[in-house]
Design a protein around this motif. Structure first.
Motif, short mmCIF file in Angstrom:
data_model
loop_
_atom_site.label_atom_id
_atom_site.label_comp_id
_atom_site.label_asym_id
_atom_site.label_seq_id
_atom_site.Cartn_x
_atom_site.Cartn_y
_atom_site.Cartn_z
N SER A 1 41.32 25.56 50.20
CA SER A 1 40.12 25.35 49.38
C SER A 1 38.99 24.77 50.22
O SER A 1 37.83 25.14 50.07
CB SER A 1 40.42 24.41 48.22
OG SER A 1 41.34 25.01 47.35
N ALA A 2 39.32 23.84 51.12
CA ALA A 2 38.30 23.21 51.96
C ALA A 2 37.70 24.24 52.92
O ALA A 2 36.52 24.20 53.22
CB ALA A 2 38.91 22.05 52.74
N ALA A 3 38.52 25.16 53.39
CA ALA A 3 38.03 26.18 54.31
C ALA A 3 37.31 27.30 53.57
O ALA A 3 36.73 28.18 54.19
CB ALA A 3 39.20 26.76 55.11
N GLY A 4 37.36 27.29 52.24
CA GLY A 4 36.70 28.32 51.45
C GLY A 4 37.47 29.63 51.42
O GLY A 4 36.91 30.66 51.11
N GLN A 5 38.75 29.60 51.75
CA GLN A 5 39.55 30.81 51.76
C GLN A 5 40.04 31.14 50.36
O GLN A 5 40.42 30.26 49.61
CB GLN A 5 40.76 30.65 52.69
CG GLN A 5 40.40 30.46 54.12
CD GLN A 5 41.65 30.18 54.96
OE1 GLN A 5 42.71 29.87 54.44
NE2 GLN A 5 41.50 30.30 56.25
N LYS A 6 40.05 32.43 50.06
CA LYS A 6 40.64 32.89 48.81
C LYS A 6 42.12 33.14 49.08
O LYS A 6 42.48 33.76 50.07
CB LYS A 6 39.98 34.17 48.34
CG LYS A 6 38.51 33.99 48.00
CD LYS A 6 37.91 35.30 47.60
CE LYS A 6 36.43 35.15 47.41
NZ LYS A 6 35.77 36.42 47.24
N THR A 7 42.95 32.66 48.22
CA THR A 7 44.38 32.82 48.46
C THR A 7 44.95 34.04 47.76
O THR A 7 46.13 34.31 47.88
CB THR A 7 45.15 31.57 47.99
OG1 THR A 7 44.85 31.34 46.62
CG2 THR A 7 44.78 30.37 48.83
N GLY A 8 44.16 34.79 47.04
CA GLY A 8 44.65 35.99 46.39
C GLY A 8 43.54 36.74 45.69
O GLY A 8 42.42 36.23 45.53
N LEU A 9 43.82 37.97 45.27
CA LEU A 9 42.82 38.79 44.59
C LEU A 9 42.44 38.21 43.24
O LEU A 9 41.26 38.18 42.88
CB LEU A 9 43.37 40.21 44.39
CG LEU A 9 43.56 41.04 45.65
CD1 LEU A 9 44.28 42.32 45.32
CD2 LEU A 9 42.22 41.33 46.29
N VAL A 10 43.43 37.75 42.50
CA VAL A 10 43.15 37.23 41.16
C VAL A 10 42.32 35.96 41.25
O VAL A 10 41.33 35.80 40.53
CB VAL A 10 44.46 36.99 40.38
CG1 VAL A 10 44.21 36.29 39.07
CG2 VAL A 10 45.16 38.31 40.14
N SER A 11 42.69 35.05 42.14
CA SER A 11 41.92 33.81 42.25
C SER A 11 40.51 34.10 42.74
O SER A 11 39.55 33.47 42.28
CB SER A 11 42.63 32.81 43.16
OG SER A 11 42.77 33.33 44.45
N GLY A 12 40.35 35.06 43.65
CA GLY A 12 39.02 35.44 44.11
C GLY A 12 38.19 36.06 43.00
O GLY A 12 37.00 35.77 42.85
N PHE A 13 38.81 36.92 42.19
CA PHE A 13 38.12 37.55 41.07
C PHE A 13 37.68 36.51 40.04
O PHE A 13 36.54 36.52 39.58
CB PHE A 13 39.04 38.60 40.43
CG PHE A 13 38.45 39.27 39.23
CD1 PHE A 13 37.54 40.30 39.38
CD2 PHE A 13 38.80 38.87 37.95
CE1 PHE A 13 36.99 40.92 38.27
CE2 PHE A 13 38.26 39.48 36.84
CZ PHE A 13 37.34 40.51 37.00
N LEU A 14 38.61 35.63 39.69
CA LEU A 14 38.28 34.61 38.69
C LEU A 14 37.22 33.65 39.20
O LEU A 14 36.36 33.19 38.45
CB LEU A 14 39.54 33.86 38.26
CG LEU A 14 40.55 34.66 37.46
CD1 LEU A 14 41.80 33.84 37.21
CD2 LEU A 14 39.96 35.15 36.16
N LYS A 15 37.27 33.31 40.49
CA LYS A 15 36.27 32.40 41.07
C LYS A 15 34.90 33.06 41.10
O LYS A 15 33.89 32.45 40.78
CB LYS A 15 36.71 32.00 42.48
CG LYS A 15 35.71 31.15 43.22
CD LYS A 15 36.20 29.73 43.31
CE LYS A 15 35.29 28.92 44.18
NZ LYS A 15 34.49 28.02 43.38
N THR A 16 34.85 34.35 41.49
CA THR A 16 33.59 35.05 41.62
C THR A 16 32.92 35.33 40.28
O THR A 16 31.73 35.08 40.10
CB THR A 16 33.80 36.39 42.37
OG1 THR A 16 34.39 36.11 43.63
CG2 THR A 16 32.49 37.12 42.58
#
Length: 173
Positions: free
Chosen positions: A67-82
């Motif tokens: 989270s600190a590095a700003g990395q998305k750990t998966g497609l779903v988490s990236g989709f929900l965050k975006t």
């Protein structure tokens, strides 16, 4: 040597049978698309588990570092965050979005399986119909002596059972 000949004969047979499938190629492609959606939902279900782990692991060194590095750990988490501005480390948001995401995936997976199975069965039914029509036309042009020398059961079996087996080979291969 016989294995090579057998493969060559099998390929020739399938090529002959695919002539009957070609008129229904768009339905066949829709079936492939449905099965691809079905398979993609299985992959995304595993990704939801990653989101679940991320949301439960608040305070975990690995998830905090990601989270600190700003990395998305998966497609779903990236989709929900975006699109929904959902933080995977916030368990109160996860309680809402994880069940909703699982329901959407399950419904989409079911629709993909339905479309894939329906379309492939439709192609199979059309091929059976076409083959039976061709065989009936051929039988209508046979001499009467041939028809009288055979039992009616064997002639009917040729039209019904044999065509079904051929179609099964085409649609299940």
């Amino acid at each position: 040597m016989s294995k090579k000949t057998s493969l060559k004969e099998d390929f020739h047979l399938y090529r002959r049978l695919l002539v009957y499938v070609l008129p229904y190629r768009w339905i066949f492609l829709a079936s492939l698309l449905g099965f691809a959606v079905f398979a993609a939902m299985d992959v995304l279900a595993a990704d939801v588990m990653q989101y679940l782990i991320d949301s439960m692991g608040a305070g975990n060194a690995l998830t905090d570092a990601a989270s600190a590095a700003g990395q998305k750990t998966g497609l779903v988490s990236g989709f929900l965050k975006t699109y929904f501005d959902v933080n995977p480390n916030d368990s109160s948001q996860a309680r809402i979005f994880i069940p909703l995401t699982i329901m959407v995936l399950a419904i989409t997976r079911g629709i993909g399986a339905f479309i894939g199975n329906y379309c492939i069965k439709s192609v199979g039914s059309h091929v059976v119909f076409d083959l039976r029509q061709v065989m009936f036309e051929q039988m209508m042009h046979l001499p009467a002596s041939y028809i009288l020398s055979r039992s009616s059961g064997s002639l009917i079996s040729r039209i019904t059972f044999s065509v079904g087996q051929i179609t099964s080979a085409v649609t299940n291969a």
